[in-house]
Design an enzyme around this catalytic site. Structure first.
Site, PDB file in Angstrom:
ATOM      1  N   CYS A 165       0.818  -1.212   0.000  1.00 23.38           N
ATOM      2  CA  CYS A 165       0.000   0.000   0.000  1.00 23.38           C
ATOM      3  C   CYS A 165       0.851   1.261   0.000  1.00 23.38           C
ATOM      4  O   CYS A 165       0.516   2.266  -0.632  1.00 23.38           O
ATOM      5  CB  CYS A 165      -0.937  -0.004   1.198  1.00 23.38           C
ATOM      6  SG  CYS A 165      -0.105  -0.184   2.797  1.00 23.38           S
ATOM      7  N   HIS A 305      -1.889   1.076   7.184  1.00 22.32           N
ATOM      8  CA  HIS A 305      -2.265   1.173   5.769  1.00 22.32           C
ATOM      9  C   HIS A 305      -2.012   2.585   5.267  1.00 22.32           C
ATOM     10  O   HIS A 305      -2.454   3.561   5.882  1.00 22.32           O
ATOM     11  CB  HIS A 305      -3.738   0.810   5.601  1.00 22.32           C
ATOM     12  CG  HIS A 305      -4.188   0.718   4.177  1.00 22.32           C
ATOM     13  ND1 HIS A 305      -3.506  -0.003   3.223  1.00 22.32           N
ATOM     14  CD2 HIS A 305      -5.258   1.271   3.534  1.00 22.32           C
ATOM     15  CE1 HIS A 305      -4.149   0.085   2.064  1.00 22.32           C
ATOM     16  NE2 HIS A 305      -5.209   0.865   2.232  1.00 22.32           N
ATOM     17  N   ASN A 325      -7.890   4.998  -2.168  1.00 19.88           N
ATOM     18  CA  ASN A 325      -7.349   3.729  -1.691  1.00 19.88           C
ATOM     19  C   ASN A 325      -6.661   2.989  -2.840  1.00 19.88           C
ATOM     20  O   ASN A 325      -6.661   3.466  -3.983  1.00 19.88           O
ATOM     21  CB  ASN A 325      -8.472   2.882  -1.086  1.00 19.88           C
ATOM     22  CG  ASN A 325      -7.981   1.864  -0.079  1.00 19.88           C
ATOM     23  OD1 ASN A 325      -6.789   1.640   0.086  1.00 19.88           O
ATOM     24  ND2 ASN A 325      -8.910   1.223   0.614  1.00 19.88           N
TER      25      ASN A 325
END
EC number: 3.4.22.16
Length: 358
Positions: A165, A305, A325
């Site tokens: 991520c 994250h 995201n």
């Protein structure tokens, strides 16, 4: 039995569900239900494997939509059990009247532990890295902001089964900065960061931080384009080539730990900012609304994250951060989500930074 198991689990389950219930609005025009003349035999197989329950229809639609295929009866039973638990979580949460809603998505047959292993990768103490260097000016910060409207935010990407991520947060920030500076879009290599940025305390598919990735790119001399160094979602040997550089980093700017006023100033007046936060188990099923939680933490050791803050606003009197995201465009609100602003919710302002491109 072996012949039946070679069929897609979605076909088996949809056939059963279509016959089992008329009150749920099943699409009678669906050609999948015509796959086999042995409908009753297939129904019996599904019932034998899973039993009759109110969750079977939902599971059938899920397996069909996301192309899920299971290798054995045992795996199907396991995934169905996990699915039921996740579906119950979604339904019970949505009954609470919160500021957000959950929905079934591609992660519904994964346990929380599996999801953490596949998708999360920013669990590092960033406090030593993020000593604030962003300077707040007297310029008026807009009440709302959405950098997508300026056309500089690149498309949502999918990190796959790799805790990378942090690389997507990094490239997202750089792609926006590049577009802002040079008036054209670019897609940059996450895989180079996975493979090559380890000397700056990053760990490929096992985690890292955008701030450390910016430093790597600065001292490396640049980051290759996505086309030249495509994403594989696996750790590999470094294949960086200076002739394929797409962007260079002159500097990176850090937001003071937890300072949402600084973060709002940066997002509102400068450009999208890389941020990190703690994903809690219900968040993976986010669909819409402003996410909030009383169980997530906001310390440097809590965040797990990395994402990209591309704006902010207010929805139903709740201020929020608008965040991009890296779980694909079907997840959440077309790949985006909203996080409550003003409480450093889940640590969204704990590890924040943005690059200055050369």
């Amino acid at each position: 039995m072996s012949v039946k198991l070679n069929l897609s689990s979605s076909i088996l389950l949809i056939l059963f569900a279509a016959a089992a219930s008329k009150e749920i609005g099943f699409d009678e025009s669906n050609p999948i239900k015509m796959v086999s003349d042995n409908l009753h035999e297939l129904e019996d197989t599904v019932v034998q494997i899973l039993g009759q329950s109110r969750h079977v229809l939902s599971f059938s639609r899920f397996t069909h939509r996301y192309g899920k295929k299971y290798q054995s009866v045992e795996e199907m039973k396991l995934r169905f059990s996990v699915f039921k638990e996740n579906l119950d979580l979604i339904r019970s949460t949505n009954k609470k009247g919160l500021s957000y809603k959950l929905s079934l998505n591609q992660f519904a047959d994964l346990t929380w532990q599996e999801f953490q292993r596949y998708k999360l990768g920013a669990a590092q103490n960033c406090s030593a890295t993020l000593k604030g260097s962003h300077k707040i000016t007297e310029a008026t910060v807009p009440d709302t902001k959405d950098w997508r409207e300026d056309g500089i935010v690149s498309p949502v990407k999918e990190q796959g089964h790799c805790g990378s991520c942090w690389t997507f947060s990094t490239t997202g920030a750089l792609e926006a900065a590049y577009h802002q500076a040079f008036g054209k879009g670019i897609s940059l290599s996450e895989q180079q960061l996975v493979d090559c940025a380890g000397t700056f305390n990053n760990f490929g598919c096992h985690g890292g931080l955008p701030s450390q990735a910016f430093e790597y790119i600065k001292y490396n001399g640049g980051l290759d384009t996505e086309e030249a160094y495509p994403y594989t979602g696996k750790d590999g040997g470094c294949k960086f080539s200076a002739k394929n550089i797409g962007v260079q980093v002159r500097d990176s700017v850090n937001i003071t730990l937890g300072a949402e006023d600084e973060l709002k100033h940066a997002v509102g007046l400068v450009r999208p900012v890389s941020v990190a936060f703690e994903v809690v188990h219900e968040f993976r099923f986010y669909k819409k609304g402003v996410f909030t939680s009383n169980t997530c933490g906001n310390t440097p050791m809590d965040v797990n994250h990395a994402v990209l803050a591309v704006g902010y606003g207010v929805e139903d009197d709740v201020p929020y951060w608008l965040i991009k995201n890296s779980w694909g465009g079907e997840w959440g609100d077309n790949g985006y989500f909203k996080m409550e602003m003003g409480k450093n919710m889940c640590g969204v302002a704990t590890c924040s930074s943005y690059p200055v491109v050369a």
